[in-house]
Design an enzyme around this catalytic site. Structure first.
Site, short mmCIF file in Angstrom:
data_model
loop_
_atom_site.label_atom_id
_atom_site.label_comp_id
_atom_site.label_asym_id
_atom_site.label_seq_id
_atom_site.Cartn_x
_atom_site.Cartn_y
_atom_site.Cartn_z
N ARG A 1 0.92 11.96 0.52
CA ARG A 1 1.90 12.52 -0.32
C ARG A 1 1.38 12.68 -1.80
NH1 ARG A 1 2.16 7.29 2.38
NH2 ARG A 1 1.06 6.67 0.39
N GLU B 1 -3.35 -3.65 -2.41
CA GLU B 1 -2.88 -4.15 -2.12
C GLU B 1 -2.25 -4.83 -1.28
OE1 GLU B 1 0.31 -0.56 -3.21
OE2 GLU B 1 -1.20 -1.58 -3.65
#
Length: 171
Positions: free
Chosen positions: A58, A95
């Site tokens: 992205r 994460e």
């Protein structure tokens, strides 16, 4: 700007793994008015650089649009295994697990090139920090970073310090 981005961000619970709240910006990218609206401020942030680097996937999409607006080149920082060798490789933690990114090791001279890094979301700072280290190893002059959304509670800005980060929206 922050309200526009928030209105077109889809929160996806437990993706790509349990406990992660994924910020899906696909609706923003698909909306021509919104996409045009975010590219302008990002181009202002990036003004004066030689090259805009976007983190796959992205961030690369946004970086290409910014580079077109500025009339600069664009470099896609790719996920591991997407480029032919030789590559510069940088591993990092995010994460939801370890990962790596790469850029070409030859055919691309970044020495002294002023570069702004662009990504869609700044969360823990793992990806952005790795991109900065990778470009530093390539002897580029990293001017800073710009993101569409910064998730402040995850401490990404602090994790990538002293890299200067500008965000269009903070949640």
């Amino acid at each position: 700007m922050a309200d526009l981005i928030a209105s077109l961000t889809r929160d996806v619970a437990n993706f790509p793994k349990q406990g992660v709240q994924f910020k899906d910006l696909t609706p923003l990218f698909a909306d021509r008015t919104a996409m045009t609206a975010v590219i302008g401020p990002l181009a202002e942030i990036c003004a004066g650089v030689d090259l805009v680097a976007g983190i796959e996937s992205r961030g690369s999409l946004v970086a290409a649009a910014v580079a077109a607006r500025l009339g600069t080149g664009v470099l896609s920082i790719r996920k591991e295994g997407k480029l032919p060798p030789p590559v510069l490789h940088e591993e990092y933690d995010r994460e939801y697990g370890p990962a790596a990114i790469e850029i070409p090791a030859d055919g691309l001279d970044l020495r002294g090139t002023s570069i702004m890094i662009i990504d869609d979301v700044l969360a823990t700072g793992g990806t952005l920090g790795a991109a900065n280290r990778l470009l530093q190893r390539a002897r580029a002059n990293v001017a800073g970073a710009a993101v569409l959304v910064e998730i402040t509670a995850l401490g990404g800005r602090e994790a990538v310090a002293p890299l200067e980060v500008q965000s269009l929206s903070r949640v």
